[in-house]
Write an enzyme that holds these catalytic residues in place. Structure first.
Site, PDB file in Angstrom:
ATOM      1  N   ASP A 147       0.481  -1.196  -0.235  1.00  0.00           N
ATOM      2  CA  ASP A 147      -0.123   0.019  -0.259  1.00  0.00           C
ATOM      3  C   ASP A 147       1.037   0.986  -0.501  1.00  0.00           C
ATOM      4  O   ASP A 147       2.252   1.273   0.502  1.00  0.00           O
ATOM      5  CB  ASP A 147      -1.192   0.541   1.555  1.00  0.00           C
ATOM      6  CG  ASP A 147      -1.209   0.403   1.121  1.00  0.00           C
ATOM      7  OD1 ASP A 147      -3.200  -0.104   1.235  1.00  0.00           O
ATOM      8  OD2 ASP A 147      -2.076   2.352   1.038  1.00  0.00           O
TER       9      ASP A 147
ATOM     10  N   TYR B 199     -16.087   8.405 -11.602  1.00  0.00           N
ATOM     11  CA  TYR B 199     -15.931   7.026 -10.771  1.00  0.00           C
ATOM     12  C   TYR B 199     -16.262   5.391 -11.233  1.00  0.00           C
ATOM     13  O   TYR B 199     -15.244   4.981 -11.663  1.00  0.00           O
ATOM     14  CB  TYR B 199     -15.944   7.320  -9.493  1.00  0.00           C
ATOM     15  CG  TYR B 199     -15.511   5.952  -8.263  1.00  0.00           C
ATOM     16  CD1 TYR B 199     -14.249   5.634  -7.637  1.00  0.00           C
ATOM     17  CD2 TYR B 199     -16.839   5.170  -8.261  1.00  0.00           C
ATOM     18  CE1 TYR B 199     -14.534   4.923  -6.699  1.00  0.00           C
ATOM     19  CE2 TYR B 199     -17.056   3.804  -7.742  1.00  0.00           C
ATOM     20  CZ  TYR B 199     -16.033   3.522  -6.458  1.00  0.00           C
ATOM     21  OH  TYR B 199     -15.409   2.918  -5.612  1.00  0.00           O
TER      22      TYR B 199
ATOM     23  N   LYS C  56     -14.914   2.185 -12.777  1.00  0.00           N
ATOM     24  CA  LYS C  56     -15.477   0.662 -12.380  1.00  0.00           C
ATOM     25  C   LYS C  56     -15.794  -0.497 -13.594  1.00  0.00           C
ATOM     26  O   LYS C  56     -15.082  -1.185 -13.591  1.00  0.00           O
ATOM     27  CB  LYS C  56     -16.239   1.351 -10.853  1.00  0.00           C
ATOM     28  CG  LYS C  56     -15.575   2.055  -9.925  1.00  0.00           C
ATOM     29  CD  LYS C  56     -14.261   1.226  -8.954  1.00  0.00           C
ATOM     30  CE  LYS C  56     -13.360   1.072  -7.369  1.00  0.00           C
ATOM     31  NZ  LYS C  56     -12.523   0.896  -7.722  1.00  0.00           N
TER      32      LYS C  56
HETATM   33  N1  LIG Z   1     -15.988   1.659   0.611  1.00  0.00           N
HETATM   34  C1  LIG Z   1     -16.802   1.620  -0.113  1.00  0.00           C
HETATM   35  O1  LIG Z   1     -17.952   1.478  -0.132  1.00  0.00           O
HETATM   36  C2  LIG Z   1     -15.970   1.321  -1.728  1.00  0.00           C
HETATM   37  C3  LIG Z   1     -17.421   0.724  -2.633  1.00  0.00           C
HETATM   38  C4  LIG Z   1     -17.246   0.334  -3.759  1.00  0.00           C
HETATM   39  C5  LIG Z   1     -15.662   0.121  -3.991  1.00  0.00           C
HETATM   40  N2  LIG Z   1     -15.017   0.541  -2.946  1.00  0.00           N
HETATM   41  C6  LIG Z   1     -13.672   0.398  -3.549  1.00  0.00           C
HETATM   42  O2  LIG Z   1     -13.086  -0.856  -2.525  1.00  0.00           O
HETATM   43  C7  LIG Z   1     -11.857  -0.694  -3.058  1.00  0.00           C
HETATM   44  C8  LIG Z   1     -10.958  -0.534  -1.438  1.00  0.00           C
HETATM   45  O3  LIG Z   1     -11.661   0.852  -0.933  1.00  0.00           O
HETATM   46  P1  LIG Z   1     -12.449   0.308   0.515  1.00  0.00           P
HETATM   47  O4  LIG Z   1     -13.567   1.813   0.519  1.00  0.00           O
HETATM   48  O5  LIG Z   1     -11.499   0.287   1.441  1.00  0.00           O
HETATM   49  O6  LIG Z   1     -11.042   2.646   0.684  1.00  0.00           O
HETATM   50  P2  LIG Z   1     -10.049   3.046   1.163  1.00  0.00           P
HETATM   51  O7  LIG Z   1      -9.863   4.266   1.161  1.00  0.00           O
HETATM   52  O8  LIG Z   1     -10.285   2.251   3.354  1.00  0.00           O
HETATM   53  O9  LIG Z   1      -8.723   2.126   0.654  1.00  0.00           O
HETATM   54  C9  LIG Z   1      -8.301   1.983  -0.398  1.00  0.00           C
HETATM   55  C10 LIG Z   1      -6.622   1.786  -0.490  1.00  0.00           C
HETATM   56  O10 LIG Z   1      -6.075   1.836  -1.046  1.00  0.00           O
HETATM   57  C11 LIG Z   1      -4.768   2.547  -0.774  1.00  0.00           C
HETATM   58  N3  LIG Z   1      -4.460   3.235  -1.829  1.00  0.00           N
HETATM   59  C12 LIG Z   1      -4.315   4.933  -2.121  1.00  0.00           C
HETATM   60  N4  LIG Z   1      -3.732   5.431  -3.579  1.00  0.00           N
HETATM   61  C13 LIG Z   1      -2.596   4.388  -3.840  1.00  0.00           C
HETATM   62  C14 LIG Z   1      -1.180   3.849  -4.382  1.00  0.00           C
HETATM   63  N5  LIG Z   1      -1.001   4.714  -4.955  1.00  0.00           N
HETATM   64  N6  LIG Z   1      -0.831   3.263  -4.142  1.00  0.00           N
HETATM   65  C15 LIG Z   1      -1.177   2.017  -2.942  1.00  0.00           C
HETATM   66  N7  LIG Z   1      -2.093   2.468  -2.687  1.00  0.00           N
HETATM   67  C16 LIG Z   1      -3.056   3.184  -2.768  1.00  0.00           C
HETATM   68  C17 LIG Z   1      -5.128   3.766   0.195  1.00  0.00           C
HETATM   69  O11 LIG Z   1      -3.913   4.408   0.520  1.00  0.00           O
HETATM   70  C18 LIG Z   1      -5.850   2.257   0.681  1.00  0.00           C
HETATM   71  O12 LIG Z   1      -5.164   1.873   1.960  1.00  0.00           O
HETATM   72  C19 LIG Z   1     -11.280   0.377  -3.716  1.00  0.00           C
HETATM   73  O13 LIG Z   1     -10.750  -0.033  -5.319  1.00  0.00           O
HETATM   74  C20 LIG Z   1     -12.677   0.744  -3.222  1.00  0.00           C
HETATM   75  O14 LIG Z   1     -12.919   1.874  -5.119  1.00  0.00           O
HETATM   76  C21 LIG Z   1     -15.490   1.064  -2.189  1.00  0.00           C
END
Ligand SMILES: NC(=O)c1ccc[n+]([C@@H]2O[C@H](COP(=O)([O-])OP(=O)(O)OC[C@H]3O[C@@H](n4cnc5c(N)ncnc54)[C@H](O)[C@@H]3O)[C@@H](O)[C@H]2O)c1
Length: 263
Positions: free
Chosen positions: A37, A148, A152
């Site tokens: 990460d 976004y 996706k």
């Molecule tokens: N939480 C929701 O409601 C939701 C819904 C649909 C999809 N998602 C998707 O799930 C995935 C995880 O999201 P989450 O909710 O756990 O969010 P989050 O922000 O907690 O996790 C995302 C992670 O990606 C890491 N990250 C960001 N930029 C980076 C980079 N350049 N290099 C390496 N790591 C990097 C962040 O540090 C973080 O740990 C994402 O792809 C998000 O789009 C989340």
């Protein structure tokens, strides 16, 4: 016996939220996990078969060096979890070109680079499971976050193409498509973290289950797709969203006068 005993898993975006929950489920199921990460993990995990490396998943060199290091240490990669993502909750008209380029460079480029680094190795071994976190915004139109949603949908397209291209080589490629999941990302879309309790009705008004999901509920599905239990499953797009992408809710739901579902 764990469902992922003897599997070597690489995770991009494993420091918090869905990524961290998945790292923990992978470890609980016996996998050796090489997490990465851009930030340090939100929780200290005490496992001998776990490492966390700081990697910017959008940086070609950092990604390929990290994958090479894993292959040198572990000898193989069985599972790749592309989970890096950021959200952008803006109308198309309000989105600047820089914001557009930035979110594509993150959400799509990271999965491209991670997959491109691991795929040749999986082709050589004629085995592997690749799972990518898309969103229910990758299978349906949501009004509040068009760019976004575009990133996706792009991930779904790329992963379906790979599923078809590499199925005969023993490689499986699937996406998980969460709805609103209670993570830092979701909470950061609100004005303040305290807003969460107050705004829950708004967040789930269009979710039939009438609640947000938990990160571990996504992680359990990722474990299934990573494991041999799903060995004839490839090319699927798996909504984990309390039925949101299955259809529309009646209009009166938007009055926000409904009971929250059981969490
Ligand atoms: N939480 C929701 O409601 C939701 C819904 C649909 C999809 N998602 C998707 O799930 C995935 C995880 O999201 P989450 O909710 O756990 O969010 P989050 O922000 O907690 O996790 C995302 C992670 O990606 C890491 N990250 C960001 N930029 C980076 C980079 N350049 N290099 C390496 N790591 C990097 C962040 O540090 C973080 O740990 C994402 O792809 C998000 O789009 C989340």
């Amino acid at each position: 016996m764990g469902r992922l005993d003897d599997k070597v898993a690489v995770v991009f975006g494993g420091a918090r939220g869905i990524g961290l929950a998945t790292v923990k489920e992978f470890l609980a199921e016996g996998a050796t996990v090489f997490a990465s990460d851009i930030r340090e993990p939100a929780e200290k995990l005490d496992y001998v078969n776990y490492t966390h490396t700081i990697v910017d998943a959008t940086d070609e060199l950092q990604v390929s060096q990290f994958v090479l290091e894993v292959l040198t240490k572990a000898g193989r990669i069985d599972v790749l979890f592309n989970n890096v993502g950021i959200h952008l909750g803006k109308s198309l008209a309000d989105t600047t070109l820089d914001e557009f380029d930035h979110i594509f460079a993150l959400n799509v480029r990271a999965a491209f680079l991670g997959t491109r680094a691991v795929l040749p190795h999986m082709i050589d071994r004629k085995a592997g499971s690749i799972i990518t976190t898309s969103s229910n915004g990758g299978v349906m139109g949501r009004p509040g976050d068009p760019v976004y949603n575009a990133t996706k949908h792009a991930l779904v397209g790329m992963m379906k193409s790979l599923a078809v291209a590499h199925a005969h080589q023993g490689i499986r490629v699937n996406t998980v498509n969460p709805g609103a999941i209670d993570t830092d990302m979701l909470r950061s879309t609100l004005a303040s973290p305290e807003d969460f309790e107050a705004k829950q009705h708004q967040l789930v008004a269009s979710t039939p289950a009438a609640r947000v999901g938990e990160a571990w509920e996504v992680a359990k599905a990722v474990v299934f797709l990573a494991s041999d239990e799903s060995r004839f499953i490839s090319g699927i797009v798996l909504p984990i969203d309390g039925a949101k992408s299955a259809g529309a809710m009646p209009g009166n739901r938007y009055s926000l006068d409904f009971e929250l579902g059981v969490r």
